[in-house]
Design a protein around this motif. Structure first.
Motif, PDB file in Angstrom:
ATOM      1  N   ILE A  33       0.636  -1.280  -0.283  1.00 28.50           N
ATOM      2  CA  ILE A  33      -0.147   0.002   0.644  1.00 28.50           C
ATOM      3  C   ILE A  33       0.960   1.657   0.247  1.00 28.50           C
ATOM      4  O   ILE A  33       2.456   1.462   0.392  1.00 28.50           O
ATOM      5  CB  ILE A  33      -0.800  -0.088   1.463  1.00 28.50           C
ATOM      6  CG1 ILE A  33      -1.907  -0.771   1.040  1.00 28.50           C
ATOM      7  CG2 ILE A  33      -1.405   1.480   1.259  1.00 28.50           C
ATOM      8  CD1 ILE A  33      -2.218  -1.506   2.697  1.00 28.50           C
ATOM      9  N   MET A  34       0.763   2.443  -1.142  1.00 27.88           N
ATOM     10  CA  MET A  34       1.637   3.238  -1.392  1.00 27.88           C
ATOM     11  C   MET A  34       0.614   4.376  -0.207  1.00 27.88           C
ATOM     12  O   MET A  34      -0.862   4.274  -0.840  1.00 27.88           O
ATOM     13  CB  MET A  34       1.667   3.358  -2.446  1.00 27.88           C
ATOM     14  CG  MET A  34       2.421   1.878  -2.422  1.00 27.88           C
ATOM     15  SD  MET A  34       4.296   2.007  -1.651  1.00 27.88           S
ATOM     16  CE  MET A  34       4.741   3.801  -2.182  1.00 27.88           C
ATOM     17  N   VAL A  48      -1.962  12.932   3.558  1.00 25.29           N
ATOM     18  CA  VAL A  48      -2.536  12.756   2.460  1.00 25.29           C
ATOM     19  C   VAL A  48      -3.359  12.166   1.305  1.00 25.29           C
ATOM     20  O   VAL A  48      -4.576  12.562   0.965  1.00 25.29           O
ATOM     21  CB  VAL A  48      -1.373  14.259   1.268  1.00 25.29           C
ATOM     22  CG1 VAL A  48      -2.105  14.463   0.357  1.00 25.29           C
ATOM     23  CG2 VAL A  48      -0.861  15.032   2.207  1.00 25.29           C
ATOM     24  N   ALA A  49      -2.388  10.868   0.622  1.00 25.82           N
ATOM     25  CA  ALA A  49      -3.391  10.459   0.132  1.00 25.82           C
ATOM     26  C   ALA A  49      -2.932   8.962   0.377  1.00 25.82           C
ATOM     27  O   ALA A  49      -2.104   8.737   0.601  1.00 25.82           O
ATOM     28  CB  ALA A  49      -3.326  10.804  -1.160  1.00 25.82           C
ATOM     29  N   GLY A  50      -3.731   7.794   0.074  1.00 28.03           N
ATOM     30  CA  GLY A  50      -3.221   6.784  -0.580  1.00 28.03           C
ATOM     31  C   GLY A  50      -3.628   5.681  -1.157  1.00 28.03           C
ATOM     32  O   GLY A  50      -5.146   5.936  -1.596  1.00 28.03           O
ATOM     33  N   ILE A  51      -2.960   5.059  -1.632  1.00 20.52           N
ATOM     34  CA  ILE A  51      -3.983   3.645  -2.289  1.00 20.52           C
ATOM     35  C   ILE A  51      -3.318   2.128  -2.644  1.00 20.52           C
ATOM     36  O   ILE A  51      -2.779   2.011  -1.870  1.00 20.52           O
ATOM     37  CB  ILE A  51      -2.697   4.713  -4.406  1.00 20.52           C
ATOM     38  CG1 ILE A  51      -3.602   3.546  -5.053  1.00 20.52           C
ATOM     39  CG2 ILE A  51      -1.648   3.820  -4.060  1.00 20.52           C
ATOM     40  CD1 ILE A  51      -3.502   4.068  -6.278  1.00 20.52           C
ATOM     41  N   THR A  52      -4.073   1.717  -2.739  1.00 21.96           N
ATOM     42  CA  THR A  52      -4.005  -0.094  -2.652  1.00 21.96           C
ATOM     43  C   THR A  52      -3.259  -0.649  -3.829  1.00 21.96           C
ATOM     44  O   THR A  52      -2.683   0.839  -4.094  1.00 21.96           O
ATOM     45  CB  THR A  52      -5.549  -0.884  -1.790  1.00 21.96           C
ATOM     46  OG1 THR A  52      -6.457  -0.484  -3.308  1.00 21.96           O
ATOM     47  CG2 THR A  52      -6.049   0.061  -0.669  1.00 21.96           C
ATOM     48  N   TRP A  53      -3.241  -1.729  -2.997  1.00 23.12           N
ATOM     49  CA  TRP A  53      -1.868  -2.253  -3.641  1.00 23.12           C
ATOM     50  C   TRP A  53      -1.770  -2.340  -5.371  1.00 23.12           C
ATOM     51  O   TRP A  53      -1.226  -2.227  -6.384  1.00 23.12           O
ATOM     52  CB  TRP A  53      -1.565  -3.824  -3.455  1.00 23.12           C
ATOM     53  CG  TRP A  53      -1.352  -3.981  -2.207  1.00 23.12           C
ATOM     54  CD1 TRP A  53      -0.764  -5.079  -1.184  1.00 23.12           C
ATOM     55  CD2 TRP A  53      -2.967  -4.415  -1.019  1.00 23.12           C
ATOM     56  NE1 TRP A  53      -0.256  -4.491  -0.028  1.00 23.12           N
ATOM     57  CE2 TRP A  53      -2.042  -4.973   0.012  1.00 23.12           C
ATOM     58  CE3 TRP A  53      -4.213  -4.316  -0.958  1.00 23.12           C
ATOM     59  CZ2 TRP A  53      -3.072  -4.339   1.264  1.00 23.12           C
ATOM     60  CZ3 TRP A  53      -4.297  -4.304   0.726  1.00 23.12           C
ATOM     61  CH2 TRP A  53      -4.032  -4.464   1.581  1.00 23.12           C
ATOM     62  N   SER A  54      -3.170  -2.785  -5.847  1.00 19.73           N
ATOM     63  CA  SER A  54      -3.674  -2.575  -7.633  1.00 19.73           C
ATOM     64  C   SER A  54      -3.988  -1.543  -7.850  1.00 19.73           C
ATOM     65  O   SER A  54      -4.001  -1.432  -9.080  1.00 19.73           O
ATOM     66  CB  SER A  54      -4.627  -3.613  -7.797  1.00 19.73           C
ATOM     67  OG  SER A  54      -5.749  -3.506  -6.884  1.00 19.73           O
ATOM     68  N   GLY A  55      -3.945  -0.709  -6.557  1.00 20.98           N
ATOM     69  CA  GLY A  55      -4.815   0.833  -7.515  1.00 20.98           C
ATOM     70  C   GLY A  55      -6.049   0.941  -7.945  1.00 20.98           C
ATOM     71  O   GLY A  55      -6.255   2.075  -7.970  1.00 20.98           O
ATOM     72  N   ILE A  56      -6.775  -0.118  -6.849  1.00 20.54           N
ATOM     73  CA  ILE A  56      -8.090   0.178  -7.611  1.00 20.54           C
ATOM     74  C   ILE A  56      -8.996   0.954  -6.039  1.00 20.54           C
ATOM     75  O   ILE A  56     -10.064   1.816  -6.205  1.00 20.54           O
ATOM     76  CB  ILE A  56      -8.908  -1.052  -6.820  1.00 20.54           C
ATOM     77  CG1 ILE A  56      -8.662  -2.467  -8.245  1.00 20.54           C
ATOM     78  CG2 ILE A  56     -10.219  -1.685  -7.117  1.00 20.54           C
ATOM     79  CD1 ILE A  56      -9.431  -3.974  -7.832  1.00 20.54           C
ATOM     80  N   GLU A  57      -8.194   1.489  -5.179  1.00 20.64           N
ATOM     81  CA  GLU A  57      -8.836   2.126  -4.013  1.00 20.64           C
ATOM     82  C   GLU A  57      -8.140   2.880  -3.249  1.00 20.64           C
ATOM     83  O   GLU A  57      -6.966   2.723  -3.614  1.00 20.64           O
ATOM     84  CB  GLU A  57      -9.620   1.381  -2.458  1.00 20.64           C
ATOM     85  CG  GLU A  57     -10.347   0.010  -2.210  1.00 20.64           C
ATOM     86  CD  GLU A  57     -10.108  -0.369  -2.286  1.00 20.64           C
ATOM     87  OE1 GLU A  57     -10.241  -1.979  -1.631  1.00 20.64           O
ATOM     88  OE2 GLU A  57     -10.042  -0.170  -0.398  1.00 20.64           O
ATOM     89  N   THR A  58      -8.471   4.767  -3.322  1.00 18.77           N
ATOM     90  CA  THR A  58      -7.974   5.305  -3.344  1.00 18.77           C
ATOM     91  C   THR A  58      -8.793   6.761  -1.981  1.00 18.77           C
ATOM     92  O   THR A  58     -10.102   6.083  -2.081  1.00 18.77           O
ATOM     93  CB  THR A  58      -7.456   6.705  -4.558  1.00 18.77           C
ATOM     94  OG1 THR A  58      -8.584   7.236  -5.473  1.00 18.77           O
ATOM     95  CG2 THR A  58      -6.527   5.298  -5.394  1.00 18.77           C
ATOM     96  N   TYR A  59      -7.556   6.950  -1.407  1.00 15.90           N
ATOM     97  CA  TYR A  59      -8.266   7.024  -0.319  1.00 15.90           C
ATOM     98  C   TYR A  59      -7.862   8.908  -0.166  1.00 15.90           C
ATOM     99  O   TYR A  59      -6.563   9.562  -0.784  1.00 15.90           O
ATOM    100  CB  TYR A  59      -7.899   6.851   1.213  1.00 15.90           C
ATOM    101  CG  TYR A  59      -8.342   5.611   0.900  1.00 15.90           C
ATOM    102  CD1 TYR A  59      -7.435   4.746   0.434  1.00 15.90           C
ATOM    103  CD2 TYR A  59      -9.268   4.905   1.671  1.00 15.90           C
ATOM    104  CE1 TYR A  59      -8.422   3.450   0.726  1.00 15.90           C
ATOM    105  CE2 TYR A  59      -9.983   3.705   1.984  1.00 15.90           C
ATOM    106  CZ  TYR A  59      -9.479   3.055   1.117  1.00 15.90           C
ATOM    107  OH  TYR A  59      -9.201   1.761   1.258  1.00 15.90           O
ATOM    108  N   ASN A  73       2.173   2.754 -10.908  1.00 14.13           N
ATOM    109  CA  ASN A  73       2.535   2.355 -11.281  1.00 14.13           C
ATOM    110  C   ASN A  73       3.325   0.863 -11.663  1.00 14.13           C
ATOM    111  O   ASN A  73       5.078   1.058 -11.383  1.00 14.13           O
ATOM    112  CB  ASN A  73       2.654   2.496 -13.093  1.00 14.13           C
ATOM    113  CG  ASN A  73       3.045   1.693 -14.634  1.00 14.13           C
ATOM    114  OD1 ASN A  73       3.354   0.136 -14.537  1.00 14.13           O
ATOM    115  ND2 ASN A  73       2.621   2.481 -15.152  1.00 14.13           N
ATOM    116  N   ASN A  74       2.724  -0.266 -10.679  1.00  9.40           N
ATOM    117  CA  ASN A  74       3.930  -1.121 -10.603  1.00  9.40           C
ATOM    118  C   ASN A  74       5.108  -1.940 -11.312  1.00  9.40           C
ATOM    119  O   ASN A  74       6.060  -2.471 -11.066  1.00  9.40           O
ATOM    120  CB  ASN A  74       2.617  -2.959  -9.623  1.00  9.40           C
ATOM    121  CG  ASN A  74       1.394  -1.802  -8.633  1.00  9.40           C
ATOM    122  OD1 ASN A  74       1.830  -1.465  -8.418  1.00  9.40           O
ATOM    123  ND2 ASN A  74       0.586  -2.938  -8.546  1.00  9.40           N
ATOM    124  N   ALA A  75       4.660  -1.679 -12.309  1.00 13.09           N
ATOM    125  CA  ALA A  75       5.550  -2.466 -13.192  1.00 13.09           C
ATOM    126  C   ALA A  75       6.647  -1.073 -13.452  1.00 13.09           C
ATOM    127  O   ALA A  75       7.877  -1.800 -13.611  1.00 13.09           O
ATOM    128  CB  ALA A  75       5.033  -2.870 -14.893  1.00 13.09           C
TER     129      ALA A  75
END
Length: 122
Positions: A33-34, A48-59, A73-75
């Motif tokens: 998680i980032m 400020v902001a967060g994003i789950t492993w695959s990027g589906i959820e953002t906060y 972009n995990n790649a």
């Protein structure tokens, strides 16, 4: 273990935009998680902001909703924070951080970058 390095900070006029980047090395970013955090002078560090492993959820924290966008972009092992309609109160050192478990909004992240300064002039 993952190493994080932010870039893209700088000085911008109110109403302008900046795009922060966080490059990861050491391990694949898909394991984490980032999050982006910021700390202004004399204030506590805040989420400020967060994003789950695959990027589906953002906060997002309420003060940046509709103005900031987190993406990954995990790649490319990279996370970005697009910041639009910047305000002087957005001035802070911005940090990216990584963790393996929820919750996303919590400050208990395991790995941190060195930070990048964002200054918004009025």
């Amino acid at each position: 273990q993952v190493q994080l390095a932010e870039s893209g900070g700088g000085l911008v006029q109110a109403g302008g935009s900046l795009r922060l980047s966080c490059a990861a090395s050491g391990r694949t970013l898909s394991s984490y998680i980032m999050g982006w955090f910021r700390q202004a002078p004399g204030k506590e560090r805040e989420f400020v902001a967060g994003i789950t492993w695959s990027g589906i959820e953002t906060y997002y924290t309420d003060s940046v909703k509709g103005r900031f966008t987190i993406s990954r972009n995990n790649a490319k092992n990279t996370v970005w924070l697009q910041m639009d309609s910047l305000k002087p109160e957005d001035t802070a050192v911005y940090y990216c951080a990584a963790k393996t478990k929820r919750p996303v909004q919590s400050g208990s992240y395991d790995y941190w970058g060195q930070g990048t300064q964002v200054t918004v002039a009025s």
